[in-house]
Every structure is written in structure tokens, then in C-alpha cells.
Design a protein around this motif. Structure first.
Motif, PDB file in Angstrom:
ATOM      1  N   GLU A   6       0.829  -1.194   0.000  1.00  0.00           N
ATOM      2  CA  GLU A   6       0.000   0.000   0.000  1.00  0.00           C
ATOM      3  C   GLU A   6       0.872   1.255   0.000  1.00  0.00           C
ATOM      4  O   GLU A   6       1.990   1.245   0.514  1.00  0.00           O
ATOM      5  N   CYS A  22      -2.808   0.169  -3.849  1.00  0.00           N
ATOM      6  CA  CYS A  22      -2.372  -1.154  -3.397  1.00  0.00           C
ATOM      7  C   CYS A  22      -1.886  -1.891  -4.635  1.00  0.00           C
ATOM      8  O   CYS A  22      -2.698  -2.307  -5.468  1.00  0.00           O
ATOM      9  N   TRP A  36     -10.462  -3.025   0.829  1.00  0.00           N
ATOM     10  CA  TRP A  36      -9.727  -2.170   1.750  1.00  0.00           C
ATOM     11  C   TRP A  36     -10.356  -2.310   3.130  1.00  0.00           C
ATOM     12  O   TRP A  36     -11.591  -2.323   3.254  1.00  0.00           O
ATOM     13  N   TYR A  37      -9.511  -2.393   4.126  1.00  0.00           N
ATOM     14  CA  TYR A  37      -9.920  -2.475   5.517  1.00  0.00           C
ATOM     15  C   TYR A  37      -9.133  -1.425   6.290  1.00  0.00           C
ATOM     16  O   TYR A  37      -8.131  -0.905   5.807  1.00  0.00           O
ATOM     17  N   ARG A  38      -9.592  -1.145   7.493  1.00  0.00           N
ATOM     18  CA  ARG A  38      -8.843  -0.206   8.323  1.00  0.00           C
ATOM     19  C   ARG A  38      -8.928  -0.605   9.783  1.00  0.00           C
ATOM     20  O   ARG A  38      -9.881  -1.274  10.201  1.00  0.00           O
ATOM     21  N   ILE A  69     -13.779   2.936  -4.288  1.00  0.00           N
ATOM     22  CA  ILE A  69     -12.805   1.882  -4.549  1.00  0.00           C
ATOM     23  C   ILE A  69     -12.813   1.580  -6.042  1.00  0.00           C
ATOM     24  O   ILE A  69     -13.863   1.618  -6.699  1.00  0.00           O
ATOM     25  N   LEU A  80      -8.129   3.372  -3.498  1.00  0.00           N
ATOM     26  CA  LEU A  80      -9.195   3.889  -2.629  1.00  0.00           C
ATOM     27  C   LEU A  80      -9.086   5.407  -2.626  1.00  0.00           C
ATOM     28  O   LEU A  80      -8.143   5.963  -2.060  1.00  0.00           O
ATOM     29  N   TYR A  93      -4.690   1.665   7.135  1.00  0.00           N
ATOM     30  CA  TYR A  93      -5.495   1.098   6.060  1.00  0.00           C
ATOM     31  C   TYR A  93      -4.730  -0.060   5.410  1.00  0.00           C
ATOM     32  O   TYR A  93      -3.555   0.072   5.064  1.00  0.00           O
ATOM     33  N   TYR A  94      -5.446  -1.162   5.230  1.00  0.00           N
ATOM     34  CA  TYR A  94      -4.875  -2.372   4.655  1.00  0.00           C
ATOM     35  C   TYR A  94      -5.660  -2.788   3.409  1.00  0.00           C
ATOM     36  O   TYR A  94      -6.878  -2.669   3.383  1.00  0.00           O
ATOM     37  N   CYS A  95      -4.949  -3.295   2.430  1.00  0.00           N
ATOM     38  CA  CYS A  95      -5.649  -3.882   1.286  1.00  0.00           C
ATOM     39  C   CYS A  95      -5.540  -5.397   1.364  1.00  0.00           C
ATOM     40  O   CYS A  95      -4.643  -5.952   2.016  1.00  0.00           O
TER      41      CYS A  95
END
Length: 119
Positions: A6, A22, A36-38, A69, A80, A93-95
């Protein structure tokens, strides 16, 4: 070794915008969804948005109308776009995506990128 990376996080004022990217070092398996998560400080990781292989997007209620997204399968990249950012969007933030690896497929997570919304 194929992995996700990312980029694009940083410090932004409320109301500002950021675009997260990402990118896979190899190939993202395009028929599968990506997301995407956070993880806000002191809280559990939560879903932000997902996108199917055909481009259908779904969003958490808290970001709907502000975040978008998208994915570029040719570039093996998921994006994102975050607009009208609020302090409560502060998080790592993670993908997440499925990667093509030797011998098959592997679900992978990126290392995370910090987004801080503050004046």
C-alpha cells in the motif's frame, strides 16, 4: 515472492482527500474480489470497501458517498479515493486481494499505510 504494497497515506486536514494505492509485485487474481480495511487506534480491523472482479463495489455505511474503490487489473492495482475525510477516518489502512503465486493462489494482506485526519 509476490506481495501487496500500500501507499498514499499521510496526514490530511478534515475535509481533505487522499488516494491510496495497493500494488501487487506480481499478479492479482482478477476474478476474485479485493478490498480495503482499516484499523483505528485501539479498535478492531473493519471493512471499508470491496470490489468484485467485474467492478461492483460495496462500502461500509460510514464511508459511503465519500470513498470510492476501484481496480486496474492490467496494473494489478487497487485504489481507494477518499474525499471529505473526517477525524474518525484516522486508521491504518490495509488492502486485501488474492494473488497468483507459484502453485496456485494466495490471499494476501498489505503491510498497511497510516492515514491521519487532523487539524
Amino acid at each position: 515472492q509476490v506481495h501487496l504494497l500500500e501507499s498514499g497515506g499521510g496526514l490530511v486536514q478534515p475535509g481533505g482527500s487522499l488516494r491510496l494505492s495497493c500494488a501487487a509485485s506480481g499478479s492479482i487474481f482478477s476474478p476474485n474480489p479485493a478490498g480495503w480495511y482499516r484499523q483505528p487506534p485501539g479498535k478492531e480491523r473493519e471493512l471499508v470497501a470491496t470490489i468484485t472482479g467485474s467492478g461492483v463495489a460495496n462500502y461500509a455505511g460510514s464511508v459511503k458517498g465519500r470513498f470510492t474503490i476501484s481496480r486496474d487489473n492490467a496494473k494489478n492495482t487497487v485504489y481507494l479515493q477518499m474525499n471529505n475525510l473526517k477525524p474518525e477516518d484516522t486508521a491504518v489502512y490495509y488492502c486485501n486481494a488474492v494473488l497468483v503465486v507459484a502453485g496456485g493462489l494466495k490471499m494476501d494482506w498489505g503491510q498497511g499505510t497510516q492515514v491521519t485526519v487532523s487539524s
